[in-house]
Design a protein around this motif. Sequence first.
Motif, PDB file in Angstrom:
ATOM      1  N   GLY A  87       0.771  -1.040   0.080  1.00  0.00           N
ATOM      2  CA  GLY A  87      -0.040  -0.185  -0.007  1.00  0.00           C
ATOM      3  C   GLY A  87       0.978   1.320  -0.069  1.00  0.00           C
ATOM      4  N   GLY A  88       2.218   1.370   0.507  1.00  0.00           N
ATOM      5  CA  GLY A  88       3.013   2.208   0.588  1.00  0.00           C
ATOM      6  C   GLY A  88       2.731   3.307   1.461  1.00  0.00           C
ATOM      7  N   GLY A  89       1.713   3.287   2.482  1.00  0.00           N
ATOM      8  CA  GLY A  89       1.549   4.434   3.276  1.00  0.00           C
ATOM      9  C   GLY A  89       1.993   4.029   4.826  1.00  0.00           C
ATOM     10  N   GLU A  90       2.527   3.052   4.799  1.00  0.00           N
ATOM     11  CA  GLU A  90       3.113   2.736   6.165  1.00  0.00           C
ATOM     12  C   GLU A  90       4.550   1.710   5.964  1.00  0.00           C
ATOM     13  N   VAL A  91       5.323   1.982   6.934  1.00  0.00           N
ATOM     14  CA  VAL A  91       6.866   1.498   6.920  1.00  0.00           C
ATOM     15  C   VAL A  91       6.965   0.978   8.095  1.00  0.00           C
ATOM     16  N   ILE A  92       7.402  -0.348   8.234  1.00  0.00           N
ATOM     17  CA  ILE A  92       8.037  -1.032   9.195  1.00  0.00           C
ATOM     18  C   ILE A  92       9.468  -0.532   9.399  1.00  0.00           C
ATOM     19  N   TYR A  93      10.165  -0.483  10.535  1.00  0.00           N
ATOM     20  CA  TYR A  93      11.362  -0.515  10.641  1.00  0.00           C
ATOM     21  C   TYR A  93      11.902  -1.030  11.995  1.00  0.00           C
ATOM     22  N   TYR A  94      13.136  -1.637  12.143  1.00  0.00           N
ATOM     23  CA  TYR A  94      13.563  -2.056  13.386  1.00  0.00           C
ATOM     24  C   TYR A  94      15.002  -1.929  13.327  1.00  0.00           C
ATOM     25  N   ILE A  95      15.461  -2.093  14.843  1.00  0.00           N
ATOM     26  CA  ILE A  95      17.062  -1.986  14.851  1.00  0.00           C
ATOM     27  C   ILE A  95      17.434  -3.179  15.419  1.00  0.00           C
ATOM     28  N   SER A  96      18.445  -3.718  15.149  1.00  0.00           N
ATOM     29  CA  SER A  96      19.040  -5.029  15.555  1.00  0.00           C
ATOM     30  C   SER A  96      20.588  -4.876  15.726  1.00  0.00           C
ATOM     31  N   ASP A  97      21.049  -5.806  16.652  1.00  0.00           N
ATOM     32  CA  ASP A  97      22.739  -5.724  16.852  1.00  0.00           C
ATOM     33  C   ASP A  97      23.057  -6.829  16.010  1.00  0.00           C
ATOM     34  N   ILE A  98      23.892  -6.531  14.955  1.00  0.00           N
ATOM     35  CA  ILE A  98      24.480  -7.376  14.275  1.00  0.00           C
ATOM     36  C   ILE A  98      26.164  -7.507  14.215  1.00  0.00           C
ATOM     37  N   SER A  99      26.642  -7.262  15.537  1.00  0.00           N
ATOM     38  CA  SER A  99      27.831  -7.511  15.643  1.00  0.00           C
ATOM     39  C   SER A  99      28.600  -8.683  15.581  1.00  0.00           C
ATOM     40  N   ASP A 100      27.947  -9.614  16.173  1.00  0.00           N
ATOM     41  CA  ASP A 100      28.230 -11.103  16.253  1.00  0.00           C
ATOM     42  C   ASP A 100      28.164 -11.632  14.659  1.00  0.00           C
ATOM     43  N   ARG A 101      27.193 -11.097  14.035  1.00  0.00           N
ATOM     44  CA  ARG A 101      27.027 -11.659  12.620  1.00  0.00           C
ATOM     45  C   ARG A 101      28.169 -11.294  11.693  1.00  0.00           C
ATOM     46  N   LEU A 102      28.615  -9.955  11.945  1.00  0.00           N
ATOM     47  CA  LEU A 102      29.670  -9.171  11.064  1.00  0.00           C
ATOM     48  C   LEU A 102      30.927 -10.007  11.491  1.00  0.00           C
ATOM     49  N   ALA A 103      30.974 -10.293  12.915  1.00  0.00           N
ATOM     50  CA  ALA A 103      32.195 -11.009  13.154  1.00  0.00           C
ATOM     51  C   ALA A 103      32.382 -12.521  12.711  1.00  0.00           C
ATOM     52  N   ASP A 104      31.327 -13.148  12.379  1.00  0.00           N
ATOM     53  CA  ASP A 104      31.080 -14.455  11.871  1.00  0.00           C
ATOM     54  C   ASP A 104      31.434 -14.267  10.486  1.00  0.00           C
ATOM     55  N   MET A 105      31.138 -13.297   9.828  1.00  0.00           N
ATOM     56  CA  MET A 105      31.123 -13.092   8.226  1.00  0.00           C
ATOM     57  C   MET A 105      32.654 -12.738   7.952  1.00  0.00           C
ATOM     58  N   GLU A 106      33.198 -11.975   9.035  1.00  0.00           N
ATOM     59  CA  GLU A 106      34.692 -11.505   8.667  1.00  0.00           C
ATOM     60  C   GLU A 106      35.568 -12.789   9.058  1.00  0.00           C
ATOM     61  N   ASN A 107      35.171 -13.821  10.079  1.00  0.00           N
ATOM     62  CA  ASN A 107      36.016 -15.071  10.227  1.00  0.00           C
ATOM     63  C   ASN A 107      36.002 -15.873   9.104  1.00  0.00           C
ATOM     64  N   ASN A 108      34.624 -16.310   8.599  1.00  0.00           N
ATOM     65  CA  ASN A 108      34.203 -16.959   7.526  1.00  0.00           C
ATOM     66  C   ASN A 108      35.015 -16.464   6.334  1.00  0.00           C
ATOM     67  N   ARG A 109      35.181 -15.209   6.028  1.00  0.00           N
ATOM     68  CA  ARG A 109      36.084 -14.388   4.832  1.00  0.00           C
ATOM     69  C   ARG A 109      37.572 -14.721   4.881  1.00  0.00           C
ATOM     70  N   ARG A 110      37.967 -14.653   6.132  1.00  0.00           N
ATOM     71  CA  ARG A 110      39.455 -14.968   6.517  1.00  0.00           C
ATOM     72  C   ARG A 110      39.875 -16.205   6.126  1.00  0.00           C
ATOM     73  N   GLU A 111      38.887 -17.339   6.779  1.00  0.00           N
ATOM     74  CA  GLU A 111      39.068 -18.714   6.583  1.00  0.00           C
ATOM     75  C   GLU A 111      39.126 -19.089   4.759  1.00  0.00           C
ATOM     76  N   LEU A 112      38.182 -18.550   4.182  1.00  0.00           N
ATOM     77  CA  LEU A 112      38.027 -18.858   2.950  1.00  0.00           C
ATOM     78  C   LEU A 112      39.196 -18.055   1.961  1.00  0.00           C
ATOM     79  N   GLU A 113      39.799 -17.044   2.416  1.00  0.00           N
ATOM     80  CA  GLU A 113      40.843 -16.555   1.880  1.00  0.00           C
ATOM     81  C   GLU A 113      42.320 -17.335   2.174  1.00  0.00           C
ATOM     82  N   GLU A 114      42.281 -17.637   3.348  1.00  0.00           N
ATOM     83  CA  GLU A 114      43.418 -18.656   3.773  1.00  0.00           C
ATOM     84  C   GLU A 114      43.287 -19.817   2.939  1.00  0.00           C
ATOM     85  N   GLY A 115      42.253 -20.340   3.061  1.00  0.00           N
ATOM     86  CA  GLY A 115      42.099 -21.916   1.981  1.00  0.00           C
ATOM     87  C   GLY A 115      42.313 -21.383   0.607  1.00  0.00           C
ATOM     88  N   LEU A 116      41.833 -20.413   0.349  1.00  0.00           N
ATOM     89  CA  LEU A 116      42.261 -20.222  -1.249  1.00  0.00           C
ATOM     90  C   LEU A 116      43.697 -20.059  -1.481  1.00  0.00           C
TER      91      LEU A 116
END
Length: 407
Positions: free
Chosen positions: A137-166
Amino acid sequence: MQLMHKRIQKRIDERKQERTCRETFRLMAEACHRIALLDMETGISRLVRSDTGETEFSGPEEEGIGRGIRYDSWLGRTSRELVHPDFREEFTTRLSTEKLREKFCQGQKRQSLIYRSRCRVGGEYRWLQAEYIVRSGGGEVIYYISDISDRLADMENNRRELEEGLKRARQENSIKMQFMEHLCQEVRIPAGAVTGMNRLAVRSMERGDREGARYYHAVVDRLAEYMKRLTSDVVDTAAVERDGMALSGDIFSVQEVQEECHAYSRSLVRDQELSLVWNGQISGSYRGDRERIKLAFFGIIENAVRYNRMGGDIRVTSEQRTGSGSSDDFMIRVTDSGRGMTEEQKKKLFMPFARSRRDGTGIGLSVAKYVMDAMGGSIEVVSEYGAGTAVTMKFPLARAGEEAVFS
């Protein structure tokens, strides 16, 4: 009919979108700290869920709206109290009602901003995400705030592991390609020499020179033995990397093994200007894999011959000591007066297919280490550049029915 079909299709699409939104909201409610609704026309926010027990969205009830709070007021307060100073300007600008309306009018249904918290938690800043999604409908917006620190840390660790493996995969592939190139050269040279020696042997026979023909045939035999040992090392190393090393438990005489190793050593130095000295005698019947022991020794003695200097010497020392229980301990040390190794070459010493020298295949010591590890023994290398190398193998063997005889 066509107009009716379009209307029906539009209604179906709207219902699908509504179901998708409901599912999105449900998933968000499970993962987020705070969820609220923003009425784009009035600018009033209403709290939907908060796991902190906050009531900041409560306010005077306005006509046709219900209890709520002005969104821009909440945004300013949030930026001051919760957002790091480096992100405040971007936070209030990109997430203001005016900016959201502008983006939504351009067809952008989703806005997101990742920012850093104002205060440290546990000694470090937390990373938060504010996201805004247009409801159907476009007249209403849902918004949220979440803590993503752990998710970013996991993504960074996964990225490093992939880079090291490669990186490791590329290094291993490069090492194996270099090894295969060198192996082809190692085989091509003696193969060409075999052809040449056979022709010389034929010519000697034609001239009636039997002694010359025998000499050339002997050279061919040594070249063939060298290529056989070379390919056997490659096959053994590949098999160990793939399946591991299995040892036999046959009964054998360690004195016979020593004599065979001594004979092989003499054959290697026969045509070289090298001296060979053996010290120590071992004897007795034991249970183990005699062929693997010889394989380990052959790789070490071949290195001692290959990397020695002209007129150098090789010393082999063997010792036999009573061990604990029903086994005895053995030590074989091969010392040469050759080139020695640099610190960089030592780092690659036991890496399969990684040559630490310019010549040779570089798999003799890796095979020896495989054998020692499988037998519960050890291998130690002491080398000084320009002053030679000493390789020591230590391993236990189970006695086969009778005590060892020492000399």
